[in-house]
Design an enzyme around this catalytic site. Structure first.
Site, PDB file in Angstrom:
ATOM      1  CG  HIS A  58      23.219  16.090   3.964  1.00 38.50           C
ATOM      2  ND1 HIS A  58      23.518  15.957   5.299  1.00 38.50           N
ATOM      3  CD2 HIS A  58      22.147  15.281   3.753  1.00 38.50           C
ATOM      4  CE1 HIS A  58      22.674  15.105   5.868  1.00 38.50           C
ATOM      5  NE2 HIS A  58      21.822  14.694   4.939  1.00 38.50           N
ATOM      6  CG  HIS A  60      18.373  12.591   1.459  1.00 37.06           C
ATOM      7  ND1 HIS A  60      18.860  11.405   1.975  1.00 37.06           N
ATOM      8  CD2 HIS A  60      18.599  13.520   2.410  1.00 37.06           C
ATOM      9  CE1 HIS A  60      19.346  11.610   3.192  1.00 37.06           C
ATOM     10  NE2 HIS A  60      19.206  12.900   3.474  1.00 37.06           N
ATOM     11  CG  LEU A  61      20.138  13.163  -5.734  1.00 34.80           C
ATOM     12  CD1 LEU A  61      21.214  13.005  -6.791  1.00 34.80           C
ATOM     13  CD2 LEU A  61      19.296  14.403  -6.005  1.00 34.80           C
ATOM     14  NE  ARG A  62      14.051  10.918  -0.378  1.00 33.21           N
ATOM     15  CZ  ARG A  62      14.468  10.995   0.872  1.00 33.21           C
ATOM     16  NH1 ARG A  62      15.405  10.176   1.315  1.00 33.21           N
ATOM     17  NH2 ARG A  62      13.938  11.877   1.714  1.00 33.21           N
ATOM     18  CG  ASP A 152      21.819  11.812   6.687  1.00 33.79           C
ATOM     19  OD1 ASP A 152      21.945  12.379   7.782  1.00 33.79           O
ATOM     20  OD2 ASP A 152      20.909  12.081   5.883  1.00 33.79           O
ATOM     21  CG  HIS A 232      21.749  16.954   9.716  1.00 33.10           C
ATOM     22  ND1 HIS A 232      22.144  16.222  10.811  1.00 33.10           N
ATOM     23  CD2 HIS A 232      21.253  16.060   8.831  1.00 33.10           C
ATOM     24  CE1 HIS A 232      21.886  14.958  10.609  1.00 33.10           C
ATOM     25  NE2 HIS A 232      21.349  14.813   9.418  1.00 33.10           N
ATOM     26  CG  ASP A 305      19.046  16.698   5.521  1.00 23.54           C
ATOM     27  OD1 ASP A 305      19.037  15.696   4.768  1.00 23.54           O
ATOM     28  OD2 ASP A 305      18.661  16.654   6.698  1.00 23.54           O
TER      29      ASP A 305
END
Length: 435
Positions: A58, A60-62, A152, A232, A305
């Site tokens: 999980h 977030h690499l954007r 997500d 999460h 996350d």
């Protein structure tokens, strides 16, 4: 006696035994005590613990779309610094990763960085809108080989859409990773609903909004006999639902974040938006329930996350601030602090919850392998007795929204090997693609 590329000497394995680990041509070529191998490069692992490379389900690499917050390369660097050899890039990019083209772009960016495996997660629905299913089959058949699908940031709140998604992914042994949040019960919510939210005058995010979706979805997964993963998990009630579902043999797994193992909702009293996260920080009782559930296996894995945001999105009024906090570079230290140093789990269990199990859930080949001869040389070497101080100005993420700034944490990650490449050497990350 043979020649090896790297030799890690006198390091403790997850089971506590001390051994030398030889690495040759990207695989572990030997594991044993008092190795006579001749090494091109040698590392003294005395006092350190070697773990299989960590796997984050999980992240977030954007990229694409929000490269001001993070890129695949900067996120890869942060991951390597945190001991990860695989991360899972969430779909809430711009454009959304709901087509084969976008997931292949993210996959190739990961390959170009060359520091760890980047596994794209595909959106469940088009545009994360919760209505029509995305190109699930095309993403599964793409070069990226997507097996994990998640909206997500948004909940797949329509039960019919969720059922169809669970049915569809059965064709290729996929899994739906659900962000459990009933949107009607959380409109405008800012933090955990309770005594503190009432005192602060911030709209509460009730625990039942998470638990109701978890209960519905484990029943749907049971009905269609498909794989469900709960993102999460944050509440004691949610833990009990997962425990009940597993006792019934329902194919459900769950994750907890490091910050939900340590931080509580009373931190919102500072009105510092670095503590604003979705799902929110909960109560001390919830934290203790999550730790117990991770220890007894009710919760299967730890997932970060990791949610980077540019400065202007976090250094503002609480109500206007973005949800999310960094996680990759501090995850192992937080797990050591909350779970290992408290005696709740062993290093062997850390390997299970941060490497083996997430790789199994994601169906990630060559990741989550034990440190034995013939396994891919994905290895993290850390010193559990050494302390370090978190400094938001020194993180390798493009963003600095860590909730641990100024805190002393245990466990310094010294080395990370990715498929035999020495990508972190004494805390310094190699250039992308370095050997």
């Amino acid at each position: 006696m043979s020649n090896v590329d790297f030799l890690i000497k006198n390091v403790s394995l997850p089971d506590g035994k001390v051994a030398d680990i030889g690495i040759t041509d990207g695989v572990i070529s030997s594991v044993g005590k008092g190795s006579k191998d001749q090494a091109t490069n040698s590392i003294d692992g005395s006092g350190c613990v070697a773990l299989p490379g960590l796997v984050d389900l999980h992240t977030h690499l954007r990229e694409p779309g929000r490269e001001d917050a993070e890129t695949v390369l900067s996120g890869s660097r942060a991951g390597v610094k945190g001991g990860f050899t695989a991360v899972s890039a969430m779909a809430n990019t711009s454009p959304v990763a709901d087509t084969a083209g976008v997931v292949e772009q993210v996959y190739r960016l990961g390959q170009e960085a060359g520091l760890l495996d980047v596994f794209p997660i595909g959106a469940v629905t088009q545009g994360l809108k919760g209505e029509a299913l995305s190109e699930i089959g095309a993403m599964a058949d793409s070069v990226a080989g997507v097996r994990v699908f998640s909206d997500d940031g948004n909940c797949v709140s329509d039960p019919l859409v969720m059922r169809r998604a669970l049915e569809y992914i059965k064709k290729f042994d996929g899994v739906i990773a659900q962000h459990a949040q009933d949107p009607r019960m959380t409109v405008g919510s800012q933090m955990n609903e309770g005594e503190i939210s009432a005192r602060l005058g911030l709209k509460g995010w009730p625990a039942v909004a998470e638990e109701a979706i978890i209960a519905r979805d484990v029943l749907l997964a049971d009905h269609v006999k498909s794989r469900l993963h709960i993102c999460h998990l944050t509440t004691a009630g949610g833990v009990e639902i997962i425990r009940w579902a597993k006792a019934r043999g329902i194919n459900v797994t769950a994750e907890v974040t490091p910050h939900h193992l340590l931080l509580t909702d009373d931190l919102a009293s500072s009105y510092d938006p670095v503590y604003k996260v979705n799902p929110p920080l909960r109560t001390e009782a919830d934290v203790m329930a999550l730790r117990e559930a991770l220890a007894d296996g009710t919760i299967d894995i730890v997932a970060t996350d990791h949610a980077p945001h540019p400065t202007e999105a976090k250094e503002c009024e609480w109500q206007e601030a973005a949800f999310g906090m960094l996680g990759l570079e501090t995850a192992l230290s937080i797990v050591q602090k909350t779970m290992v140093d408290t005696g709740l789990i062993s290093w062997q269990q850390v390997a299970e919850r941060m490497s083996y199990a997430p790789a199994r859930i994601g169906r990630y080949e060559q990741q989550g392998q034990p440190l034995v001869e013939g396994s891919a040389a994905n290895i993290v070497v850390m010193n559990p007795t050494q302390m370090w101080t978190v400094d938001r100005d020194l993180v390798l993420s493009k963003s600095s929204n860590t909730p641990y700034h100024g805190q002393q944490l245990p466990g310094v990650i010294m080395h990370t090997f990715f498929k035999g490449k020495h990508v972190l050497n004494n805390g310094v990350v190699a250039q992308n693609g370095a050997k």
